[in-house]
Structure formats: C-alpha cells, structure tokens
Enzyme design. Structure first.
Site, short mmCIF file in Angstrom:
data_model
loop_
_atom_site.label_atom_id
_atom_site.label_comp_id
_atom_site.label_asym_id
_atom_site.label_seq_id
_atom_site.Cartn_x
_atom_site.Cartn_y
_atom_site.Cartn_z
N ARG A 65 0.83 -1.21 0.00
CA ARG A 65 0.00 0.00 0.00
C ARG A 65 0.86 1.26 0.00
NH1 ARG A 65 -3.67 -0.43 4.97
NH2 ARG A 65 -1.72 -1.28 5.75
N ASN A 86 -6.18 -2.72 1.73
CA ASN A 86 -6.11 -4.18 1.80
C ASN A 86 -7.53 -4.73 1.82
OD1 ASN A 86 -3.31 -4.33 1.96
ND2 ASN A 86 -3.28 -4.44 4.18
#
Length: 92
Positions: A20, A38
């Site tokens: 990320r 996520n």
C-alpha cells in the site's frame, strides 16, 4: 487532458510487504488521486485517477510491485475519470 480512472485489484503476496505504501508513493509521484486498501481475502485494491498516460504508468508499476512483494495477477477496470478525490490516501 485525457483523464481516466482505473480500479485495480492486485493478487499475490501483496499484504504485509509495504504494498500500500508503494502504491501511495507511486501515485503521488505521478500526481494521481484516489486510494489504496487491503481486502480481507489478501488482495490489494486501488482506485487511481488522473491523466491517462500517468494512470497507465502507475498500473505498470503496480504490475511489478515492491521488491518484497510478488504480484501474481492484476485486474484492471478503466472508466471515465470522476474527479472525486483531492489526493491519494491509504484506506483501512
């Protein structure tokens, strides 16, 4: 400017490897807006908006991923830009 939006789902070893953060850094370097998060199934999902060439460049970077990760599959949906974001963020 030819703007677009891409919704990207990344599958593989992409959680717990800084993926990320990698996506956020890539998007911000290209001045894209949107978010990354996520998913419960182990995938990572991102929405990228900006100039089409820059979005495509980001998609290619996501296809490679960070050195610690392993991208097995990338699913991309391209749609018209909605201009609904002002920056790029990591969502929980």
């Amino acid at each position: 400017m030819n703007a677009m939006r891409a919704t990207v789902r990344v599958q593989g070893r992409v959680q717990g490897v800084g993926f990320r953060y990698f996506v956020r850094c890539t998007a911000r370097a290209l001045h894209l807006t949107g978010w990354v998060r996520n998913l419960n199934n182990g995938d990572v999902e991102a929405v990228l908006e900006g100039p089409a060439a820059d979005v495509e460049q980001a998609i290619e970077a996501l296809r490679q991923g960070p050195p610690q990760g392993r991208v097995e599959r990338l699913l991309v949906e391209r749609t018209p830009c909605r201009n609904e974001f002002i920056n790029f963020e990591i969502r929980l």
